[in-house]
Design a protein around this motif. Sequence first.
Motif, short mmCIF file in Angstrom:
data_model
loop_
_atom_site.label_atom_id
_atom_site.label_comp_id
_atom_site.label_asym_id
_atom_site.label_seq_id
_atom_site.Cartn_x
_atom_site.Cartn_y
_atom_site.Cartn_z
N LEU A 25 -13.98 -1.76 4.09
CA LEU A 25 -14.54 -1.49 2.76
C LEU A 25 -15.94 -0.89 2.87
O LEU A 25 -16.26 0.09 2.18
N ARG A 26 -16.73 -1.44 3.73
CA ARG A 26 -18.11 -0.96 3.90
C ARG A 26 -18.13 0.47 4.43
O ARG A 26 -18.85 1.34 3.89
N THR A 29 -16.47 3.03 1.89
CA THR A 29 -17.35 3.25 0.74
C THR A 29 -18.48 4.21 1.10
O THR A 29 -18.87 5.07 0.30
N LEU A 120 -9.77 3.05 -1.71
CA LEU A 120 -10.68 2.23 -2.51
C LEU A 120 -9.98 1.69 -3.76
O LEU A 120 -10.21 0.54 -4.17
#
Length: 287
Positions: A25-26, A29, A120
């Motif tokens: 996710l990090r 993103t 996402l």
Amino acid sequence: MASVTRITPRRGINDEGLGKKHALLRLITQASTEWVWLTDDDVALPPHALDSLHATLDAHPDADLIILPLSMSSGTGSLLERLQQTEYAAIQALTVRTAERGHAVLCSGANLLVRRDLWLECYPDLHPDIPSGDDMFLLEAVKRRGRTVCVALAPVACVTPLRRLPDLLRQRMRWAGKAPRYTDPDILRCGARTLLANLLVALCELLILFFPLLAPWLPLYLLPLLFLPLLVKYLLDLRLIYDARRFDFRVPRPRRHALLLLLLYPPYILLSLFGGLLRSRLHPHRW
């Protein structure tokens, strides 16, 4: 040319101590490209892999998720590692074949292309509470949204087999422990067929082994019939193993290793399944 960022989660390096899904996710993103290329830290990529990757993206302009193939090295050449290599060839061939038919049932985050915005969007469906399974839950989420899933035969990433049987069983239990969370009909049907086939083979093997003791109660003509499911499964497995040669995944002595897997696979897969289900209930957050 489509823009792509390679995303490689690394435990203790970019996951901030919160696990693989947090690292994904990090990193995703932070990416700014249209596509992200998911790989594992321990995969080996062929020369000019990036060129092959761009060629794959150019060849599939309408795709949303592209499953890329994996091969497995022979490691140190031990029997356990060669058997893993043989099993992995069949798994990868099944991955490619079902995706080509529009009913993908497997994929691996060790070599996977997905549109960044789609990943996402799907993140809440990846079960962030479960440490693993980001790839399979992503496949389900993409299919549920009616987006396009396809498969390409390049670039091929190479993984290494596990050297110890306890490590292999823990890995397979981790994979199997996610099974109750699957909802995709294709995945569920494939899993059910695999389980039933291995239960049938296990039953036949037990009856053959103890046939001398059961002979007074079983007709003799039943004995040849017990070998039929074993023969059918052996031929189907061998066909998958040879099919993996389409993306240069070649297994040494496939007939011999497939025969050995036929004998060992039923107890191995059943132990992995039931051990994984038990472990996921007792320790849902520890893998």
